[in-house]
Design an enzyme around this catalytic site. Sequence first.
Site, PDB file in Angstrom:
ATOM      1  N   ASP A 272       2.762 -37.728  -6.543  1.00  0.00           N
ATOM      2  CA  ASP A 272       2.654 -37.598  -7.999  1.00  0.00           C
ATOM      3  C   ASP A 272       1.481 -38.434  -8.523  1.00  0.00           C
ATOM      4  OD1 ASP A 272       3.735 -37.619 -10.935  1.00  0.00           O
ATOM      5  OD2 ASP A 272       5.094 -36.272  -9.872  1.00  0.00           O
ATOM      6  N   ASP A 273       1.552 -38.787  -9.756  1.00  0.00           N
ATOM      7  CA  ASP A 273       0.487 -39.474 -10.485  1.00  0.00           C
ATOM      8  C   ASP A 273       0.013 -40.743  -9.757  1.00  0.00           C
ATOM      9  OD1 ASP A 273      -1.113 -40.365 -12.492  1.00  0.00           O
ATOM     10  OD2 ASP A 273       0.434 -40.435 -14.040  1.00  0.00           O
TER      11      ASP A 273
ATOM     12  N   TRP B  45       1.164 -29.327 -12.192  1.00  0.00           N
ATOM     13  CA  TRP B  45       0.211 -29.429 -13.309  1.00  0.00           C
ATOM     14  C   TRP B  45       0.949 -30.030 -14.492  1.00  0.00           C
ATOM     15  CZ3 TRP B  45      -4.520 -26.032 -13.952  1.00  0.00           C
ATOM     16  CH2 TRP B  45      -5.099 -26.167 -15.222  1.00  0.00           C
ATOM     17  N   ASP B  46       0.613 -31.251 -14.810  1.00  0.00           N
ATOM     18  CA  ASP B  46       1.328 -31.993 -15.850  1.00  0.00           C
ATOM     19  C   ASP B  46       0.524 -31.985 -17.158  1.00  0.00           C
ATOM     20  OD1 ASP B  46       3.246 -33.621 -16.977  1.00  0.00           O
ATOM     21  OD2 ASP B  46       3.093 -35.210 -15.475  1.00  0.00           O
ATOM     22  N   MET B  47       1.153 -32.397 -18.244  1.00  0.00           N
ATOM     23  CA  MET B  47       0.496 -32.435 -19.563  1.00  0.00           C
ATOM     24  C   MET B  47       1.315 -33.389 -20.418  1.00  0.00           C
ATOM     25  SD  MET B  47       0.143 -31.293 -22.824  1.00  0.00           S
ATOM     26  CE  MET B  47      -1.062 -30.571 -23.876  1.00  0.00           C
ATOM     27  N   ASN B  48       0.778 -34.591 -20.661  1.00  0.00           N
ATOM     28  CA  ASN B  48       1.629 -35.659 -21.168  1.00  0.00           C
ATOM     29  C   ASN B  48       1.377 -36.134 -22.586  1.00  0.00           C
ATOM     30  OD1 ASN B  48       3.601 -36.335 -19.070  1.00  0.00           O
ATOM     31  ND2 ASN B  48       1.775 -36.596 -17.818  1.00  0.00           N
TER      32      ASN B  48
ATOM     33  N   CYS C 185       4.470 -28.438 -15.731  1.00  0.00           N
ATOM     34  CA  CYS C 185       5.235 -29.578 -16.220  1.00  0.00           C
ATOM     35  C   CYS C 185       4.513 -30.070 -17.465  1.00  0.00           C
ATOM     36  CB  CYS C 185       5.198 -30.654 -15.121  1.00  0.00           C
ATOM     37  SG  CYS C 185       5.790 -32.282 -15.613  1.00  0.00           S
TER      38      CYS C 185
ATOM     39  N   ASP D  71      12.023 -34.800 -17.757  1.00  0.00           N
ATOM     40  CA  ASP D  71      11.830 -36.118 -17.149  1.00  0.00           C
ATOM     41  C   ASP D  71      13.151 -36.863 -17.049  1.00  0.00           C
ATOM     42  OD1 ASP D  71       9.224 -36.074 -16.483  1.00  0.00           O
ATOM     43  OD2 ASP D  71       8.489 -37.186 -18.209  1.00  0.00           O
TER      44      ASP D  71
HETATM   45  C1  DGJ Z   1       5.496 -36.721 -16.452  1.00  0.00           C
HETATM   46  C2  DGJ Z   1       6.205 -35.889 -15.439  1.00  0.00           C
HETATM   47  O1  DGJ Z   1       7.190 -35.121 -16.029  1.00  0.00           O
HETATM   48  C3  DGJ Z   1       6.745 -36.789 -14.350  1.00  0.00           C
HETATM   49  O2  DGJ Z   1       7.493 -36.038 -13.448  1.00  0.00           O
HETATM   50  C4  DGJ Z   1       5.601 -37.479 -13.684  1.00  0.00           C
HETATM   51  O3  DGJ Z   1       4.804 -36.534 -13.042  1.00  0.00           O
HETATM   52  C5  DGJ Z   1       4.789 -38.257 -14.705  1.00  0.00           C
HETATM   53  N1  DGJ Z   1       4.418 -37.455 -15.822  1.00  0.00           N
HETATM   54  C6  DGJ Z   1       3.555 -38.839 -14.069  1.00  0.00           C
HETATM   55  O4  DGJ Z   1       2.723 -39.407 -14.972  1.00  0.00           O
END
Ligand code: DGJ
Length: 731
Positions: A366-367, A477-480, A526, A548
Amino acid sequence: MAINIKNQIFTLHTKNSTYQMKVDEQNMLIHTYYGNRTDDTDCSYLIRMADRGFSGNIPGTDRERVYSLDFLPQEFPVYGDGDYRVDCLKADLGSGVQDGMFFFDSYQVREGKYNIPGLPAFFSSEKSEGETLEIVLKDAVEEVYVHLLYGVFEELDIITRAAVVENRTEGDIQISRIMSACLDLGMGKYDLIHFYGKHAGERQMERNSLPHGITELRSTRGTSSHQHNPFVILADKDTTESTGECYSASFLYSGGFHAQAEVDQFNQTRLVIGIDDYDFSWKLKKGESFSTPEVCLTYSADGFSKLSQTLHQAIVSNLIRSCWKDRVRPILVNNWEATYFDFNKDNLIAIAKEAAELNLDMLVLDDGWFGKRDDDFSGLGDWFVNEKKLCGTLSELVKEVHDMGLSFGLWFEPEMISEDSDLYREHPDWALKIPGRAMNRSRHQLNLDITRKEVREHIMNQIFKVLDACKADYVKWDMNRSVDNVFSAALPKERQGEVYHRYVLAVYEMMESLVQRYPDLLFESCSGGGGRFEAGMLYYSPQIWCSDNTDAIDRLKIQYGTSFGYPISAMGAHVSVCPNHQSGRTTPFETRGIVASAGTFGYELDLMKMSEEEKKTAREQILKYKEMEHLVQSGDYYRLVNPFENNNHVLWQFVSKDKKETVVCGVRLHSEANPYIYLFYPQGLDADLHYEDIATGKVYTGAALMKAGLPLPLTTGDYQPIRFTFKAVEK
Ligand code: DGJ
């Protein structure tokens, strides 16, 4: 034929529904029926015309005063046409005002389902070809056309809709609101069911009776969002899981959306859904067209389970493109909750070894593996491997993992930039930011201005370089963060209202390039968990990280809500450690396994820290999941007990298509002294077959199980797991 046309009456039939519209004597396209399957009878007899005060009449009809668009059900109501209810289109067609009046122009029927370039859409497949009806409307004055697209999948029991505005005038037109579809339902009181939430608490089901006036749901965040999901149901007030009428609209779009349900002065209900119009405008030059995203409509006369099963099947067969949709998915271990940013090659290899021992299939890194990224303050945008942290190249790590018999997955967050990154230092203007204004940060990061081609190309090229070199088998592929500071340095002032939608188109273009380049890659999307869990994303990725929040008890509600509109096989669900990192709650290991096996199963904990007892349970869990995986992939799913209503237990069920196999799973929430007996009633079985309870060897008929029910086991302790497996046996 699923599409029948006679005397300008358009009747669309699916297996269990009929949808009808008609060109009336005023040359308007009115909606006449949507509901239980009937024949081609002109259903406009359902509409009663009358002189209705304060509801104006369109030109040429004011003598009789009974023809008013303010009352009539319409297919595509437009601002300024005398209908004061919520509409689908508001645009300056060239005169400076926003009024329009669109009449029927022409139609065309085509074999196969239309597609919408650059946007996700259901497609024709061997399983279901689909047919297309295109109806063209034209404004009374300007050379502006609206093409209404209908995709009719008779076998799948769904109808899709989209609209295309075409500017054939000599000048520019400016759209300020465009919805993808309108559904006008006549009489009847409806409940609106929707799925609201928050980060770590997505898709909480809420059901309310619609009041008069407008009820609206929207995301203004530039993403479909954790807060509101672009999927709504209208249901009769008595509709249950197994009885009653309901309609759903699923919006295939990963950006902000707007859904409005209006109960008008005559008790009619109108539902419209489309791109969020809060901050939207789109300039169409002469000769240009604008396509809306697609909406999928579904109807069930037999309650919510049927509605969801229809959608699950349609999405898997004709929306998800990935070759993985029919394949056994790898059971993965993800290092996020195990290590967060604090990992190195040694602990990753240790987790991988343990994973191989436990018979897992994949390690996901992961990250934190790239640029300078040891916390969430820096590194986004620098997609090159941190070889110091990994004590070597990523390819070496992947090779070692592959050599253990595991596949390998890698995390990216391509739409973001950290101010502390080489990319930002080199291209500060590549972030979305409003000139002269301070920026809103979220998780210390900014959105990249991916509406710019050079930005998306730069990011994707970096990603391709990493993937080409390391040969990863899976990408997350995440997006936070929500989209903010919405201004693109590359667009003129009058086009800034286009940025939100251009951003979504850019995400789709980037994802498309990824899936085209690596057709075998398993792709999981994600957004801080389930912030973009919608049908649009499923066109690109067959699975989405559901939330999460990995707490098994919170997940009961999240997964329950998600199951209404989305296939179970699309829901990423993992067993994590206790006390749970998000809620602090402790639940039995087995219960965590039961809940995670209602999805694409995996682990998200430090396998090295598991006790021998937990490892033993994990081995059993994995075996059990493998035994039922085909049901998760392609069985019919039933929600047996609603977690929002029952505080004692929650239950769900999978049934194989041939009805010979079923698994009932659930959680007994609270322990009780001297407990009551609770019965449960499996669904979808063959009443005449005999089913053996595999745990006890007892045999029951399908009729007995479904009608008389079965008692839940007497358990002690909170949060106890429940699992029954029944298989059909000869009598
Ligand atoms: C949010 C994701 O939902 C998590 O599973 C993880 O990948 C974190 N970001 C990592 O920054």
